[in-house]
Design a protein around this motif. Structure first.
Motif, PDB file in Angstrom:
ATOM      1  N   VAL A   1       0.843  -1.206   0.000  1.00  0.00           N
ATOM      2  CA  VAL A   1       0.000   0.000   0.000  1.00  0.00           C
ATOM      3  C   VAL A   1       0.869   1.243   0.000  1.00  0.00           C
ATOM      4  CG1 VAL A   1      -0.333   0.205   2.508  1.00  0.00           C
ATOM      5  CG2 VAL A   1      -2.062   1.050   0.983  1.00  0.00           C
ATOM      6  N   ALA A   2       1.973   1.212   0.771  1.00  0.00           N
ATOM      7  CA  ALA A   2       2.865   2.379   0.788  1.00  0.00           C
ATOM      8  C   ALA A   2       3.492   2.585  -0.582  1.00  0.00           C
ATOM      9  CB  ALA A   2       3.936   2.187   1.856  1.00  0.00           C
ATOM     10  N   VAL A   3       3.943   1.480  -1.196  1.00  0.00           N
ATOM     11  CA  VAL A   3       4.628   1.595  -2.488  1.00  0.00           C
ATOM     12  C   VAL A   3       3.669   2.088  -3.574  1.00  0.00           C
ATOM     13  CG1 VAL A   3       5.677   0.250  -4.335  1.00  0.00           C
ATOM     14  CG2 VAL A   3       6.425  -0.086  -1.987  1.00  0.00           C
ATOM     15  N   THR A   4       2.472   1.510  -3.639  1.00  0.00           N
ATOM     16  CA  THR A   4       1.572   1.892  -4.736  1.00  0.00           C
ATOM     17  C   THR A   4       1.131   3.343  -4.611  1.00  0.00           C
ATOM     18  OG1 THR A   4      -0.261   0.956  -3.504  1.00  0.00           O
ATOM     19  CG2 THR A   4       0.675  -0.397  -5.249  1.00  0.00           C
ATOM     20  N   THR A   5       0.809   3.787  -3.389  1.00  0.00           N
ATOM     21  CA  THR A   5       0.361   5.180  -3.283  1.00  0.00           C
ATOM     22  C   THR A   5       1.497   6.136  -3.601  1.00  0.00           C
ATOM     23  OG1 THR A   5       0.646   4.879  -0.912  1.00  0.00           O
ATOM     24  CG2 THR A   5      -1.595   4.990  -1.727  1.00  0.00           C
ATOM     25  N   LEU A   6       2.722   5.776  -3.158  1.00  0.00           N
ATOM     26  CA  LEU A   6       3.856   6.658  -3.462  1.00  0.00           C
ATOM     27  C   LEU A   6       4.137   6.674  -4.958  1.00  0.00           C
ATOM     28  CD1 LEU A   6       6.298   5.953  -0.531  1.00  0.00           C
ATOM     29  CD2 LEU A   6       5.057   8.040  -1.005  1.00  0.00           C
ATOM     30  N   LEU A   7       4.041   5.484  -5.599  1.00  0.00           N
ATOM     31  CA  LEU A   7       4.272   5.422  -7.047  1.00  0.00           C
ATOM     32  C   LEU A   7       3.233   6.257  -7.787  1.00  0.00           C
ATOM     33  CD1 LEU A   7       5.305   1.778  -7.953  1.00  0.00           C
ATOM     34  CD2 LEU A   7       6.578   3.875  -8.305  1.00  0.00           C
ATOM     35  N   ALA A   8       1.977   6.154  -7.342  1.00  0.00           N
ATOM     36  CA  ALA A   8       0.930   6.926  -8.001  1.00  0.00           C
ATOM     37  C   ALA A   8       1.212   8.408  -7.876  1.00  0.00           C
ATOM     38  CB  ALA A   8      -0.433   6.589  -7.389  1.00  0.00           C
ATOM     39  N   PHE A   9       1.819   8.802  -6.758  1.00  0.00           N
ATOM     40  CA  PHE A   9       2.100  10.226  -6.563  1.00  0.00           C
ATOM     41  C   PHE A   9       3.143  10.733  -7.547  1.00  0.00           C
ATOM     42  CE2 PHE A   9       2.371  14.173  -4.355  1.00  0.00           C
ATOM     43  CZ  PHE A   9       1.184  14.234  -3.667  1.00  0.00           C
ATOM     44  N   ALA A  10       3.903   9.780  -8.138  1.00  0.00           N
ATOM     45  CA  ALA A  10       4.971  10.191  -9.059  1.00  0.00           C
ATOM     46  C   ALA A  10       4.432  10.989 -10.236  1.00  0.00           C
ATOM     47  CB  ALA A  10       5.725   8.966  -9.552  1.00  0.00           C
ATOM     48  N   VAL A  11       3.195  10.688 -10.675  1.00  0.00           N
ATOM     49  CA  VAL A  11       2.693  11.363 -11.882  1.00  0.00           C
ATOM     50  C   VAL A  11       2.005  12.680 -11.584  1.00  0.00           C
ATOM     51  CG1 VAL A  11       2.450   9.247 -13.213  1.00  0.00           C
ATOM     52  CG2 VAL A  11       0.544  10.036 -11.784  1.00  0.00           C
ATOM     53  N   VAL A  12       1.801  13.009 -10.289  1.00  0.00           N
ATOM     54  CA  VAL A  12       1.067  14.235  -9.969  1.00  0.00           C
ATOM     55  C   VAL A  12       1.889  15.449 -10.377  1.00  0.00           C
ATOM     56  CG1 VAL A  12       0.134  15.625  -8.100  1.00  0.00           C
ATOM     57  CG2 VAL A  12      -0.178  13.161  -8.072  1.00  0.00           C
TER      58      VAL A  12
END
Lengths: 171, 326
Positions: free
Chosen positions: B92-103
């Motif tokens: 969960v930590a990895v996916t949310t952080l990865l998703a933040f990469a495109v913001v």
């Protein structure tokens, strides 16, 4: 949907209400005088111990946190040789105060009794005994009770008639 | 710069790394502060004070909480599936952080500029559900399992129209690139033509972030703590961080897609972005303070029978308008 929005608006307005919190250590709460807190042993108006070591408080105590030993002084007045309350057991129910026939044991509005060492919660008589009369200023058990002690015979208490002398009834 | 050249890094790579580490640090700090912000706000709306003891106004509360979390026993129940149990909170930590990469935070500020940024975000938020389901499964505890089941069903249902709600925005902007989408809002923020899309996306976003009122996988009063019942110490901490980064992510996405991202007059773009994100977060906290949790079947009914048709109608109308304009 409309209800939800209304709820949100009402909750939002609570921002401007007064806080219900009392910021405790900085701001002391108003504690009513009948609060059941730290237990004390009071003295009568003459400055003597009120406790007559009748064991009623110890018997009434549901958690057995009161221990005492009765003894008598040279005037045949009963008092506790030791009186010990284990506050780590005490549940502050107030039954001891209700049971006490001489208003000696009383609960006070003090609740700040935190200790780092559990043993320090065992209070001895010198910790419990206060100099004043507590909640009942005028009351003096040995002044109103018909029991004989040194310096006070039967019939000499307040509102007490002299005992009938059976010999006077003889023909 | 010499050092960077000698060690085989070009100037751009160094800039990217600085950008990345800076964003990561700020994001973590902000998510940590969010727990304090949330508790203070909830206190404010419940006539309480909230945490105000540690440091000025209680801002250091999170430090105290972190020390507590780190010094707790890191317990794995003997009946748990060890490998999966350890893996789940990391996901969960990895996916949310990865998703933040495109913001896209501001012009020139952001980790990557993907031309399928929106799809990447949707994919990552879908992967996040594995964490919850696996955590609930590996705990080998009936409450955790129920929480995991609920998470799976809830996320599956709400993901459907989460993606569909964004297609209106994609139609109007004509791109999946988030920077293009922000740029397309130069004249009019999409919150006006896409008001239905905004409403449905916000609801789906809250459900995806497992926030109250949609925290059925966790629901303290029926499932103890749901999927993270058996978790303690920093494993629980990771779920915790994942949740708060998730809220930040959803708020940032709402701002990017519907409220013009960094666009705004006078103030610098970064300030506009942070300000808008914070306002959306505050609205989420207000939702939490005000609304009760729906029953499970109500949640499902709401998702499939109300939100999905609304998104489809929105899609039809947007499509018709775009076609007639072209």
């Amino acid at each position: 949907m409309w209800n939800s929005l209304k709820t949100m608006w009402i909750v939002f307005l609570h921002m401007f209400h007064r806080r219900a919190t009392i910021q405790y250590p900085d701001e002391k709460p108003n504690i009513p005088p009948r609060w059941r807190g730290r237990i004390i042993l009071s003295r009568d108006p003459d400055g003597e111990e009120r406790c007559v070591a009748c064991y009623l408080c110890a018997a009434a105590c549901p958690v057995d946190c009161i221990a005492l030993q009765a003894t008598e002084d040279e005037h045949e007045r009963r008092y506790p040789e030791f009186f010990r309350i284990n506050f780590s057991r005490c549940i502050f129910c107030g039954y001891c105060e209700e049971a006490c026939p001489t208003d000696a044991i009383q609960l006070t509005p003090d609740f700040e009794m935190g200790e780092y060492n559990r043993k320090n919660l065992v209070y001895e008589k010198e910790d419990l005994l206060i100099d004043g009369t507590g909640k009942y200023p005028g009351y003096n058990f040995y002044r109103v009770a018909g029991v004989t002690i040194g310096g006070k015979n039967k019939g000499e208490a307040e509102n007490e008639a002299s005992p009938v002398d059976p010999h006077s009834l003889l023909p | 710069m010499d050092l960077a050249m000698n060690s085989g890094f070009s100037h751009e790579w160094a800039a990217i790394w600085v950008n990345l580490i800076l964003i990561l640090a700020v994001l973590f700090a902000f998510s940590a502060m969010l727990s304090w912000i949330e508790r203070r706000l909830l206190g404010l709306w419940q006539d309480r004070c909230g945490p105000n003891r540690v440091g000025p106004f209680g801002v250091l509360q999170i430090v105290a909480d972190s020390i507590k979390l780190l010094t707790k026993e890191d317990w794995i129940p003997p009946f748990a599936d060890r490998a999966v149990f350890v893996l789940a909170p990391a996901i969960v930590a990895v996916t949310t952080l990865l998703a933040f990469a495109v913001v896209p935070i501001a012009p020139g500020l952001g980790v990557v500029d993907l031309n399928i940024g929106l799809l990447f975000f949707l994919a990552m938020s879908s992967l996040g559900v594995y964490s919850i389901v696996l955590g609930g499964w590996a705990s080998n505890n009936k409450y955790s399992l129920l929480g995991g089941f609920r998470a799976a069903a809830q996320m599956l249902s709400y993901e459907v129209f989460m993606g569909l709600a964004l297609m209106g925005v994609v139609m109007l902007a004509g791109s999946f690139n988030l920077r293009d989408i922000v740029a397309a809002q130069e004249n009019l923020w999409f919150c006006i033509p896409q008001i239905l899309g905004l409403a449905t996306f916000a609801v789906a976003g809250i459900a995806e972030a497992r926030r109250l009122p949609f925290d059925l996988p966790e629901s303290e009063n029926e499932l103890v703590a749901g999927f993270h019942t058996e978790y303690s110490s920093m494993k629980f901490g990771l779920f915790f961080i994942g949740e708060y980064v998730g809220i930040t992510l959803i708020s940032a996405m709402i701002v990017t897609l519907f409220f013009g991202g960094w666009l705004g007059p006078l103030l610098p773009p970064l300030v506009w972005f942070l300000l808008k994100t914070l306002i959306v977060i505050v609205c989420f906290v207000l939702l939490r303070a005000a609304l009760p949790r729906p029953r499970y079947d109500q949640l499902m009914t709401y998702g499939w029978k109300v939100m999905l048709p609304v998104t489809l109608v929105n899609l039809l109308i947007t499509g018709a308008v775009v076609l007639s304009a072209a």
